[in-house]
Design a protein around this motif. Structure first.
Motif, PDB file in Angstrom:
ATOM      1  N   LEU A  16      38.190 -37.868  -6.737  1.00  0.00           N
ATOM      2  CA  LEU A  16      38.333 -38.799  -7.848  1.00  0.00           C
ATOM      3  C   LEU A  16      39.752 -38.846  -8.417  1.00  0.00           C
ATOM      4  O   LEU A  16      40.090 -39.760  -9.173  1.00  0.00           O
ATOM      5  CB  LEU A  16      37.367 -38.419  -8.977  1.00  0.00           C
ATOM      6  CG  LEU A  16      35.876 -38.541  -8.672  1.00  0.00           C
ATOM      7  CD1 LEU A  16      35.066 -37.919  -9.807  1.00  0.00           C
ATOM      8  CD2 LEU A  16      35.480 -39.998  -8.480  1.00  0.00           C
ATOM      9  N   ASN A  21      42.092 -41.258  -5.803  1.00  0.00           N
ATOM     10  CA  ASN A  21      41.431 -42.138  -6.779  1.00  0.00           C
ATOM     11  C   ASN A  21      40.219 -42.864  -6.195  1.00  0.00           C
ATOM     12  O   ASN A  21      40.038 -44.069  -6.396  1.00  0.00           O
ATOM     13  CB  ASN A  21      42.420 -43.177  -7.327  1.00  0.00           C
ATOM     14  CG  ASN A  21      43.564 -42.542  -8.098  1.00  0.00           C
ATOM     15  OD1 ASN A  21      43.350 -41.683  -8.946  1.00  0.00           O
ATOM     16  ND2 ASN A  21      44.775 -42.956  -7.798  1.00  0.00           N
ATOM     17  N   ALA A  22      39.378 -42.126  -5.483  1.00  0.00           N
ATOM     18  CA  ALA A  22      38.182 -42.744  -4.905  1.00  0.00           C
ATOM     19  C   ALA A  22      37.251 -43.224  -6.013  1.00  0.00           C
ATOM     20  O   ALA A  22      37.080 -42.545  -7.029  1.00  0.00           O
ATOM     21  CB  ALA A  22      37.449 -41.741  -4.030  1.00  0.00           C
ATOM     22  N   PRO A  23      36.641 -44.384  -5.881  1.00  0.00           N
ATOM     23  CA  PRO A  23      35.644 -44.823  -6.866  1.00  0.00           C
ATOM     24  C   PRO A  23      34.483 -43.828  -6.898  1.00  0.00           C
ATOM     25  O   PRO A  23      34.076 -43.293  -5.860  1.00  0.00           O
ATOM     26  CB  PRO A  23      35.194 -46.185  -6.326  1.00  0.00           C
ATOM     27  CG  PRO A  23      36.274 -46.618  -5.392  1.00  0.00           C
ATOM     28  CD  PRO A  23      36.843 -45.372  -4.804  1.00  0.00           C
ATOM     29  N   LEU A  24      33.942 -43.601  -8.075  1.00  0.00           N
ATOM     30  CA  LEU A  24      32.873 -42.622  -8.209  1.00  0.00           C
ATOM     31  C   LEU A  24      31.681 -42.929  -7.299  1.00  0.00           C
ATOM     32  O   LEU A  24      31.139 -42.003  -6.657  1.00  0.00           O
ATOM     33  CB  LEU A  24      32.441 -42.513  -9.677  1.00  0.00           C
ATOM     34  CG  LEU A  24      31.467 -41.389 -10.031  1.00  0.00           C
ATOM     35  CD1 LEU A  24      31.746 -40.865 -11.425  1.00  0.00           C
ATOM     36  CD2 LEU A  24      30.011 -41.866  -9.946  1.00  0.00           C
ATOM     37  N   ARG A  52      34.538 -38.399 -17.707  1.00  0.00           N
ATOM     38  CA  ARG A  52      33.789 -39.390 -16.923  1.00  0.00           C
ATOM     39  C   ARG A  52      32.321 -38.981 -16.719  1.00  0.00           C
ATOM     40  O   ARG A  52      31.631 -39.545 -15.873  1.00  0.00           O
ATOM     41  CB  ARG A  52      34.473 -39.613 -15.572  1.00  0.00           C
ATOM     42  CG  ARG A  52      35.870 -40.209 -15.703  1.00  0.00           C
ATOM     43  CD  ARG A  52      36.509 -40.481 -14.347  1.00  0.00           C
ATOM     44  NE  ARG A  52      35.808 -41.513 -13.594  1.00  0.00           N
ATOM     45  CZ  ARG A  52      36.191 -41.945 -12.390  1.00  0.00           C
ATOM     46  NH1 ARG A  52      37.267 -41.414 -11.809  1.00  0.00           N
ATOM     47  NH2 ARG A  52      35.506 -42.886 -11.753  1.00  0.00           N
ATOM     48  N   GLU A  55      29.797 -41.774 -16.945  1.00  0.00           N
ATOM     49  CA  GLU A  55      29.782 -42.593 -15.730  1.00  0.00           C
ATOM     50  C   GLU A  55      28.956 -41.919 -14.633  1.00  0.00           C
ATOM     51  O   GLU A  55      28.207 -42.586 -13.899  1.00  0.00           O
ATOM     52  CB  GLU A  55      31.224 -42.805 -15.265  1.00  0.00           C
ATOM     53  CG  GLU A  55      31.381 -43.757 -14.102  1.00  0.00           C
ATOM     54  CD  GLU A  55      32.836 -43.905 -13.671  1.00  0.00           C
ATOM     55  OE1 GLU A  55      33.061 -44.450 -12.571  1.00  0.00           O
ATOM     56  OE2 GLU A  55      33.747 -43.451 -14.409  1.00  0.00           O
ATOM     57  N   HIS A  59      25.522 -43.291 -12.772  1.00  0.00           N
ATOM     58  CA  HIS A  59      25.439 -43.407 -11.316  1.00  0.00           C
ATOM     59  C   HIS A  59      24.223 -42.667 -10.773  1.00  0.00           C
ATOM     60  O   HIS A  59      23.472 -43.203  -9.941  1.00  0.00           O
ATOM     61  CB  HIS A  59      26.708 -42.853 -10.677  1.00  0.00           C
ATOM     62  CG  HIS A  59      26.640 -42.769  -9.180  1.00  0.00           C
ATOM     63  ND1 HIS A  59      26.814 -43.854  -8.358  1.00  0.00           N
ATOM     64  CD2 HIS A  59      26.379 -41.703  -8.356  1.00  0.00           C
ATOM     65  CE1 HIS A  59      26.672 -43.481  -7.104  1.00  0.00           C
ATOM     66  NE2 HIS A  59      26.413 -42.183  -7.067  1.00  0.00           N
TER      67      HIS A  59
END
Length: 293
Positions: A16, A21-24, A52, A55, A59
């Motif tokens: 992350l 910066n991979a999307p969650l 986060r 978030e 998910h």
């Protein structure tokens, strides 16, 4: 064990974080894939920013995690953020906190830091606590007061600007201090490859995680700071792999008791490098681009 004591659990999954910066929604199932793959022994906890957690809860409500999601929870704003973050985790199913990575704000005194750490540790005796040791005038005192405590150090070894990278002399001094005083440590940021290198795009001098392993072995062998710095500066992967490949299992385990893990935004890159150095058996396959494992 395919990976042996030197490499087992070495790579904390920090997908992350920059520069990955991979999307969650991509990073969470990818982590599950790593944990169920042939290279699973290499992979440690899922590094997750406290800010986060909401978030993550959203998910997981839609996409339940297969098994237990073990987090190494980062608290970049310091000790005050820990308790509210843990309260958020407590209401999530199949999520646990196995480690805390706590930064030290500029305004927090050393006395205040250790008072807060004592409270956190008393409440969480089974959670590993890492203190992100600042590169300011408080560093020496913080490291000295960590000796004999349950806390481990966390060193930043890079970032998105050149100034975030400590040179080999600074890093050698830090590693020498913690290894000789018995304070375990982890590293994070900038360790994109196994061996010391120059970033081809930005020109930054980047440390290698294999260099770090070898540097710990050097300190254990009695090397002084200049000698450790030369190990950190070594660019010949064959030299480093020969040194590490010659370690006994007991010595490798001792190295890893000191250097616990490092955060990487890519599991594929370190695995590929380790395969290239011959430190991972060729029976382990590299990660194919676009897959989770």
């Amino acid at each position: 064990m395919t990976f042996g004591p030197l490499l087992t659990g070495l790579c904390d999954d920090a997908a992350l974080f920059p520069p990955g910066n991979a999307p969650l929604p991509v990073a969470v199932p990818a982590h599950a894939g790593h944990r169920s793959s042939a290279h699973a022994p290499l992979v440690g906890a899922f590094v997750f920013p406290a800010g986060r957690l909401g978030e993550l809860a959203d998910h997981l409500a839609q996409h339940p995690y297969p098994g237990e999601l073990a987090l190494s929870l980062t608290a970049p704003t310091g000790t005050a953020a820990v308790r509210p973050a843990l309260e958020q985790v407590d209401v999530m199913e199949s999520v646990s906190v196995v480690a805390l990575e706590i930064a030290v704000p500029a305004e927090q005194s050393v006395d205040e830091l250790f008072a807060a750490l004592a409270e956190i540790s008393a409440d969480l005796p089974d959670v590993d606590i890492f203190v992100e040791v600042p590169r300011d005038e408080r560093r020496a005192e913080i490291l000295a007061r960590m000796v004999g405590t349950p806390y481990a150090a966390k060193f930043r070894t890079g970032g998105i600007v050149a100034e975030a990278y400590p040179d080999e002399a600074e890093l050698a001094a830090a590693v020498g201090t913690v290894v000789t005083t018995g304070v375990p440590f982890k590293a994070t940021a900038g360790l994109h490859h196994a061996v010391r290198n120059t970033d081809p795009k930005k020109g930054f001098e980047q440390h290698g995680f294999v260099n770090l392993l070898a540097a710990v072995d050097a300190v254990l062998s009695g090397a002084d700071t200049d000698e450790v710095a030369s190990v950190l500066a070594e660019r010949d992967g064959a030299v480093l792999s020969a040194r590490l490949g010659a370690l006994s299992d007991d010595r490798a385990a001792e190295v890893r008791r000191r250097f616990l893990s490092y955060g990487t935004c890519s599991i594929a890159e370190p695995l590929e490098d380790l395969l290239g150095l011959g430190l991972v058996p060729s029976t382990v396959s590299p990660i194919t681009e676009g897959t989770n494992a």
